[in-house]
Write an enzyme that holds these catalytic residues in place. Structure first.
Site, PDB file in Angstrom:
ATOM      1  CB  CYS A 140      40.295  45.363  42.103  1.00 39.29           C
ATOM      2  SG  CYS A 140      42.003  45.433  41.757  1.00 39.29           S
ATOM      3  CG  ASN A 147      43.256  42.980  38.036  1.00 41.13           C
ATOM      4  OD1 ASN A 147      42.510  44.045  37.902  1.00 41.13           O
ATOM      5  ND2 ASN A 147      43.638  42.758  38.991  1.00 41.13           N
ATOM      6  CG  HIS A 162      38.372  42.504  40.183  1.00 39.38           C
ATOM      7  ND1 HIS A 162      38.922  43.167  39.279  1.00 39.38           N
ATOM      8  CD2 HIS A 162      39.534  42.020  40.785  1.00 39.38           C
ATOM      9  CE1 HIS A 162      40.016  43.644  39.398  1.00 39.38           C
ATOM     10  NE2 HIS A 162      40.560  42.627  40.238  1.00 39.38           N
TER      11      HIS A 162
END
Ligand code: UT7
Length: 329
Positions: free
Chosen positions: A111, A286, A256
Site C-alpha cells: 500500500c 482499501n 493511505h
C-alpha cells in the site's frame, strides 16, 4: 529539486459491493463495517485486468499532462496484484498504450507502493536521466481476498490511478522505510504449478506463513493497526522535518485509505485540522497502492491542488513498508 505532478487520471470498475452485500455472504453488518472502518462501498473488477485499468488511468493522465507517448521515459507500475508473474504490469501497460521505448518495471511495496515509486521517480528526474515518468498504480485486491474471512474481505476494493511526474524547482523530501520483521503480518503466497520432479514441499521459516493456504491474503489486523497508527504520524513528521517545515505548514495530507480510525488517530497525534486530510475510503475501501494516486487525481479534478500548496503523501502496508513524501505542488 522537486517534482511536478503534470497529469493525473484514474479508473474504477463499475461493479460496486455495499456493506449490505457483504452482510449476505459473511457474518457482518453495515453498522460494524462503518463504525470500525469508515467503509460503505468498494469497487470490484468484473472482468477488467489490472494492466487494462492501469492503461485506462494512464491515458487520462497523459492527456491531462499534455504530453505525447514518446515523451515518456519510464513507466513505474505499482501493484501487489499484477496479472502476470512476468512481465511487469508496467510493460503490459506500455504495450496497451502503444509505447515502444521506455524503462518499465514494477514496484511491490504494497500500500506504500506509490510513495516508493514517486521517490524513485524523483531520483531519476533529479539526475537528469528522465524528463517524464508515468507511475501507474493498479490493483485487483479482490483476486487474493478470502470472501469467507469477514475480518479482511470487507476492507478491500479494486481500482487504478496514474500520474505523469516531471521536474520542478520546488521542494521535495521523503522519509521512507520498512520493517521486514513484520513481513508475516500481511501476506499472500503464490501458488506453484504441479511439477513431476519435486519431492519436497516448501518449508517456510515462519510458522504462520507455512500453514496459510496459497493465494488467499492473510492479515494480522490488530498488529497492522498498531503499526499504522504509530508509523503514519511519525513518517509525516520526519518527512516535514527534512524539508524544514512544521507539520502545521502542510496544506493537504493524503493518507493511505486503510481504516478511517487509523487516519483519525494520526490526525489526533499530529494535532492538525481534520479538513487537511483527504478521505475517500467510504466509497473505495482499501485499494492498496492505488489509494494515494486516486486521491491525488480526485483532488486535482476538484481544483484543490493549486500551485505552491504543500502536499504530504503517507502510506503503509505489507512488508511492513511505510513512508511519507512532502512536496510543493
Ligand atoms: O493497507 C494495510 C492493510 N491493512 C490495514 O491497515 C488493517 C489494519 N487493521 C484494521 O483496520 C482493524 O484491525 C480491522 C478493521 C481489521 C479490525 O478492526 P478491530 O476494531 O481491530 O476489530 P478486531 O480485530 O479487534 O475484532 C473485534 C471483533 C472480533 O470479534 P470478537 O472476537 O470480539 O467476538 C472480530 O471477530 O470484531 C469481529 N469482526 C467482525 N465483526 C463483524 C471482525 N471483522 C468483522 C466484521 N463484521 N467484518
Amino acid at each position: 529539486m522537486g517534482i511536478k505532478i503534470k497529469g493525473c487520471g484514474y479508473y474504477v470498475p463499475e461493479l460496486v459491493a455495499s456493506n449490505e452485500d457483504f452482510s449476505k455472504i459473511v457474518d457482518t453488518s453495515d453498522e460494524w463495517i462503518t463504525t470500525r472502518t469508515g467503509i460503505k462501498t468498494r469497487h470490484i473488477a468484473n472482468g477488467e485486468l489490472a494492466y487494462q485499468m492501469g492503461a485506462n488511468a494512464a491515458m487520462k493522465a497523459i492527456k491531462d499532462a499534455g504530453i505525447e507517448l514518446s515523451d515518456i521515459d519510464m513507466i513505474i507500475g505499482t501493484t501487489v496484484t499484477a496479472d502476470c508473474l512476468t512481465p511487469s504490469m508496467a510493460c503490459l501497460v506500455g504495450k496497451e498504450l502503444g509505447i515502444e521505448k521506455a524503462m518499465c518495471f514494477d514496484v511491490n511495496a504494497a500500500c506504500a507502493g506509490y510513495v516508493f515509486a514517486l521517490d524513485i521517480a524523483h531520483k531519476y528526474l533529479a539526475c537528469g536521466d528522465c524528463k517524464n515518468i508515468l507511475i501507474v498504480s493498479s490493483e485487483i485486491v479482490s483476486r487474493m481476498v478470502d470472501y469467507t474471512d469477514r475480518s479482511t474481505c470487507v476492507l478491500f476494493g479494486d481500482g487504478a490511478a496514474a500520474t505523469v511526474v516531471s521536474y520542478s524547482d520546488g521542494e521535495y523530501k521523503s522519509y521512507i522505510n520498512s520493517d521486514p520483521q513484520g513481513a508475516d503480518k500481511i501476506f499472500a503466497k503464490i501458488p506453484s504449478t504441479p511439477n513431476p520432479f519435486r519431492t519436497q514441499t516448501p518449508d517456510w521459516s515462519d510458522e504462520r506463513m507455512q500453514e496459510a493456504p496459497e493465494l488467499f491474503m492473510q492479515m494480522a489486523g490488530n498488529d497492522v493497526y498498531k503499526f499504522a497508527t504509530t508509523i503514519m504520524p511519525e513518517a509525516v513528521k520526519k518527512a516535514s522535518e527534512k524539508a524544514g517545515w512544521e507539520t502545521a505548514d502542510l496544506d493537504i495530507i493524503i493518507p493511505h485509505q486503510a481504516n478511517i480510525r487509523i487516519v483519525q488517530t494520526a490526525i489526533k497525534k499530529l494535532k492538525l485540522p481534520e479538513d487537511k486530510f483527504y478521505i475517500n475510503i467510504q466509497e473505495y475501501g482499501n485499494i492498496s497502492s492505488a489509494c494515494i494516486p486516486l486521491a491525488l487525481s480526485q483532488l486535482k479534478e476538484m481544483g484543490k491542488l493549486e500551485s505552491g500548496k504543500k502536499v504530504c503523501l503517507v502510506g503503509f502496508g505489507a512488508g511492513l513498508t511505510y513512508g511519507a513524501a512532502v512536496f510543493e505542488y
